[in-house]
Scaffold this motif. Structure first.
Motif, PDB file in Angstrom:
ATOM      1  N   GLY A  59       0.747  -1.128  -0.025  1.00 29.51           N
ATOM      2  CA  GLY A  59      -0.045  -0.061   0.123  1.00 29.51           C
ATOM      3  C   GLY A  59       0.935   1.362   0.066  1.00 29.51           C
ATOM      4  O   GLY A  59       0.493   2.289   0.539  1.00 29.51           O
ATOM      5  N   GLU A  60       2.155   1.161  -0.680  1.00 24.46           N
ATOM      6  CA  GLU A  60       2.911   2.635  -0.604  1.00 24.46           C
ATOM      7  C   GLU A  60       2.288   3.540  -1.517  1.00 24.46           C
ATOM      8  O   GLU A  60       1.981   3.185  -2.718  1.00 24.46           O
ATOM      9  CB  GLU A  60       4.302   1.704  -1.053  1.00 24.46           C
ATOM     10  N   SER A  61       2.587   4.799  -1.145  1.00 21.47           N
ATOM     11  CA  SER A  61       2.181   5.787  -1.956  1.00 21.47           C
ATOM     12  C   SER A  61       3.406   6.767  -2.225  1.00 21.47           C
ATOM     13  O   SER A  61       3.802   7.590  -1.151  1.00 21.47           O
ATOM     14  CB  SER A  61       1.114   6.639  -1.158  1.00 21.47           C
ATOM     15  N   LEU A  62       3.858   6.631  -3.242  1.00 20.85           N
ATOM     16  CA  LEU A  62       5.029   7.312  -3.591  1.00 20.85           C
ATOM     17  C   LEU A  62       5.084   8.826  -3.818  1.00 20.85           C
ATOM     18  O   LEU A  62       3.890   9.240  -4.267  1.00 20.85           O
ATOM     19  CB  LEU A  62       5.742   6.851  -4.824  1.00 20.85           C
ATOM     20  N   LYS A  63       5.904   9.614  -3.480  1.00 22.77           N
ATOM     21  CA  LYS A  63       5.981  10.829  -3.756  1.00 22.77           C
ATOM     22  C   LYS A  63       5.802  11.297  -5.112  1.00 22.77           C
ATOM     23  O   LYS A  63       6.406  10.394  -5.957  1.00 22.77           O
ATOM     24  CB  LYS A  63       7.298  11.749  -3.194  1.00 22.77           C
ATOM     25  N   GLN A  64       5.518  12.556  -5.586  1.00 22.33           N
ATOM     26  CA  GLN A  64       5.332  12.577  -7.088  1.00 22.33           C
ATOM     27  C   GLN A  64       6.676  12.914  -7.565  1.00 22.33           C
ATOM     28  O   GLN A  64       6.739  12.593  -8.635  1.00 22.33           O
ATOM     29  CB  GLN A  64       4.387  14.167  -7.277  1.00 22.33           C
ATOM     30  N   THR A  65       7.577  13.370  -6.725  1.00 28.70           N
ATOM     31  CA  THR A  65       9.005  13.496  -7.351  1.00 28.70           C
ATOM     32  C   THR A  65       9.582  11.980  -7.486  1.00 28.70           C
ATOM     33  O   THR A  65      10.402  12.140  -8.425  1.00 28.70           O
ATOM     34  CB  THR A  65       9.848  14.498  -6.229  1.00 28.70           C
ATOM     35  N   SER A  66       9.198  11.332  -6.885  1.00 30.38           N
ATOM     36  CA  SER A  66       9.447   9.809  -7.123  1.00 30.38           C
ATOM     37  C   SER A  66       9.335   9.576  -8.529  1.00 30.38           C
ATOM     38  O   SER A  66      10.280   8.829  -9.157  1.00 30.38           O
ATOM     39  CB  SER A  66       9.263   8.853  -6.093  1.00 30.38           C
ATOM     40  N   TYR A  67       8.156   9.719  -8.946  1.00 33.20           N
ATOM     41  CA  TYR A  67       7.557   9.329 -10.359  1.00 33.20           C
ATOM     42  C   TYR A  67       8.309  10.104 -11.242  1.00 33.20           C
ATOM     43  O   TYR A  67       8.703   9.330 -12.220  1.00 33.20           O
ATOM     44  CB  TYR A  67       6.323   9.430 -10.505  1.00 33.20           C
ATOM     45  N   ILE A  68       8.549  11.335 -10.934  1.00 32.31           N
ATOM     46  CA  ILE A  68       9.478  12.087 -11.995  1.00 32.31           C
ATOM     47  C   ILE A  68      10.719  11.534 -12.245  1.00 32.31           C
ATOM     48  O   ILE A  68      11.292  11.358 -13.305  1.00 32.31           O
ATOM     49  CB  ILE A  68       9.397  13.564 -11.311  1.00 32.31           C
ATOM     50  N   GLY A  69      11.415  11.298 -10.846  1.00 33.29           N
ATOM     51  CA  GLY A  69      13.029  10.642 -10.985  1.00 33.29           C
ATOM     52  C   GLY A  69      12.926   9.371 -11.820  1.00 33.29           C
ATOM     53  O   GLY A  69      13.561   8.855 -12.617  1.00 33.29           O
ATOM     54  N   MET A  70      11.745   8.562 -11.503  1.00 37.55           N
ATOM     55  CA  MET A  70      11.775   7.290 -12.249  1.00 37.55           C
ATOM     56  C   MET A  70      11.644   7.363 -13.648  1.00 37.55           C
ATOM     57  O   MET A  70      12.104   6.606 -14.564  1.00 37.55           O
ATOM     58  CB  MET A  70      10.649   6.374 -11.814  1.00 37.55           C
ATOM     59  N   ALA A  71      10.678   8.429 -14.005  1.00 38.09           N
ATOM     60  CA  ALA A  71      10.510   8.307 -15.589  1.00 38.09           C
ATOM     61  C   ALA A  71      11.752   8.968 -16.262  1.00 38.09           C
ATOM     62  O   ALA A  71      12.073   8.251 -17.231  1.00 38.09           O
ATOM     63  CB  ALA A  71       9.253   9.439 -15.803  1.00 38.09           C
ATOM     64  N   ILE A  72      12.589   9.644 -15.483  1.00 41.80           N
ATOM     65  CA  ILE A  72      13.581  10.574 -16.206  1.00 41.80           C
ATOM     66  C   ILE A  72      14.815   9.081 -16.275  1.00 41.80           C
ATOM     67  O   ILE A  72      15.484   8.922 -17.150  1.00 41.80           O
ATOM     68  CB  ILE A  72      14.406  11.373 -15.233  1.00 41.80           C
ATOM     69  N   ILE A  73      14.887   8.290 -15.310  1.00 47.43           N
ATOM     70  CA  ILE A  73      15.895   7.196 -15.476  1.00 47.43           C
ATOM     71  C   ILE A  73      15.469   6.267 -16.393  1.00 47.43           C
ATOM     72  O   ILE A  73      16.108   5.811 -17.159  1.00 47.43           O
ATOM     73  CB  ILE A  73      15.984   6.340 -14.039  1.00 47.43           C
ATOM     74  N   ILE A  74      13.981   6.038 -16.626  1.00 49.53           N
ATOM     75  CA  ILE A  74      13.634   4.754 -17.619  1.00 49.53           C
ATOM     76  C   ILE A  74      13.761   5.413 -18.991  1.00 49.53           C
ATOM     77  O   ILE A  74      14.301   5.020 -19.783  1.00 49.53           O
ATOM     78  CB  ILE A  74      12.126   4.684 -17.397  1.00 49.53           C
ATOM     79  N   LEU A  75      13.390   6.730 -19.142  1.00 49.64           N
ATOM     80  CA  LEU A  75      13.604   7.570 -20.439  1.00 49.64           C
ATOM     81  C   LEU A  75      15.172   7.675 -20.708  1.00 49.64           C
ATOM     82  O   LEU A  75      15.479   7.471 -22.062  1.00 49.64           O
ATOM     83  CB  LEU A  75      13.258   8.895 -20.401  1.00 49.64           C
ATOM     84  N   SER A  76      15.963   7.668 -19.667  1.00 51.50           N
ATOM     85  CA  SER A  76      17.569   7.807 -20.097  1.00 51.50           C
ATOM     86  C   SER A  76      17.877   6.379 -20.495  1.00 51.50           C
ATOM     87  O   SER A  76      18.773   6.173 -21.456  1.00 51.50           O
ATOM     88  CB  SER A  76      18.167   8.304 -18.904  1.00 51.50           C
TER      89      SER A  76
END
Length: 293
Positions: A258-275
């Motif tokens: 039931g983890e609720s991640l910070k919005q910044t975590s999603y942004i960081g993940m998206a940048i890493i995946i895109l890279s």
């Protein structure tokens, strides 16, 4: 099916296995000491690897000329496991896996330096963007979350070092089988972790014992597939597919804990995946141009 495709599929299977292992680690975290988790992971894997080494007729401790490399691979692998388990126990599962997924970039850098694999300016930029993504996830505020985040970054380096050594050992003229590499890694990891486990041993409940055993089962599956993957082709060419684990771990973190991640975590993940995707397409572009010449 060519070797690159086999490597890609094997790496995806590996990252899925390690994501499931992470769930079991987090379930026992805080109840079972870290080194006890590490020992069970490698103890179960040791018996599985020993069976397959015997069945395949491989050498348990490898060729004499490779043993120093196998020792270093095991040492880096052991430190990678310890730091990975610590990070998994002390961070959100999605955050931990995102930082741990910097390992492919460590693989790329180390493969270029030590294996003389080729890297382009595009992939260098991708590495920089990935580092920015990691900083966004960490969000430095000098609180208790900084240390486990830095531990997760060190785990990525240890894992990357171990994978580059696997790639090198698996493709030498006197190469070792994947199960030999896993057996030695498990054997030495059990020796390294046993004294620490005995100092703070906790008798697990039946449920916890099952979870500890599943840590070993999923770890064995992950190690088998990752060792197979890096034995098929260049480490820097397929390491990017390890990022499938970011998505899997985030989904598991929400469903199971039931983890609720910070919005910044999603942004960081998206940048890493895109890279990672940019790096992968760059590799494919180079392969295509080479095949046309």
């Amino acid at each position: 099916m060519d070797n690159r495709t086999k490597g890609i599929l094997s790496l995806i299977a590996s990252t899925a296995s390690f994501s499931l292992m992470g769930v079991m680690v987090k379930m026992t975290g805080g109840k079972i000491p870290l080194m006890e988790q590490v020992f069970f992971r490698n103890f179960v894997m040791l018996f599985i690897a020993a069976y397959w080494v015997k069945k395949s007729g491989s050498l348990y401790f490898g060729h004499k000329g490779n043993r120093h490399l196998l020792l270093f691979r095991s040492m880096f692998g052991f430190m990678g496991v310890v730091t990975t388990f610590y990070a998994t126990n002390n961070l959100y599962l999605g955050d931990a896996q995102s930082l741990l997924k910097l390992a492919p970039f460590a693989v790329t850098i180390l493969a270029v330096v030590f294996l003389k694999e080729h890297i382009t300016k595009v992939r260098i930029l991708a590495l920089i963007f990935a580092f920015v993504g990691a900083l966004i996830i960490i969000n430095p505020q000098f609180n208790s979350e900084i240390f486990p985040s830095l531990v997760a970054l060190s785990a990525a380096f240890f894992a990357g070092s171990a994978y580059v050594l696997v790639s090198y050992i698996s493709r030498k003229s006197n190469k070792e089988s994947g199960m030999t590499i896993i057996f030695i890694f498990s054997f030495l990891s059990c020796i390294f972790s046993l004294p620490f486990m005995l100092m703070n041993f906790v008798i697990p409940t039946p449920l916890q014992l099952f979870q500890l055993l599943m840590i070993g089962v999923f770890a064995a599956m992950g190690q088998y597939f990752v060792t197979t993957a890096y034995g098929f082709t260049d480490a820097s060419a397929i390491s990017i597919f390890d990022y499938v684990g970011v998505i899997i771990s985030t989904i598991l973190g929400r469903l199971v804990f039931g983890e609720s991640l910070k919005q910044t975590s999603y942004i960081g993940m998206a940048i890493i995946i895109l890279s990672g995707l940019i790096s992968y397409y760059d590799v494919m572009h180079i392969k295509k141009n080479v095949s046309l010449k």
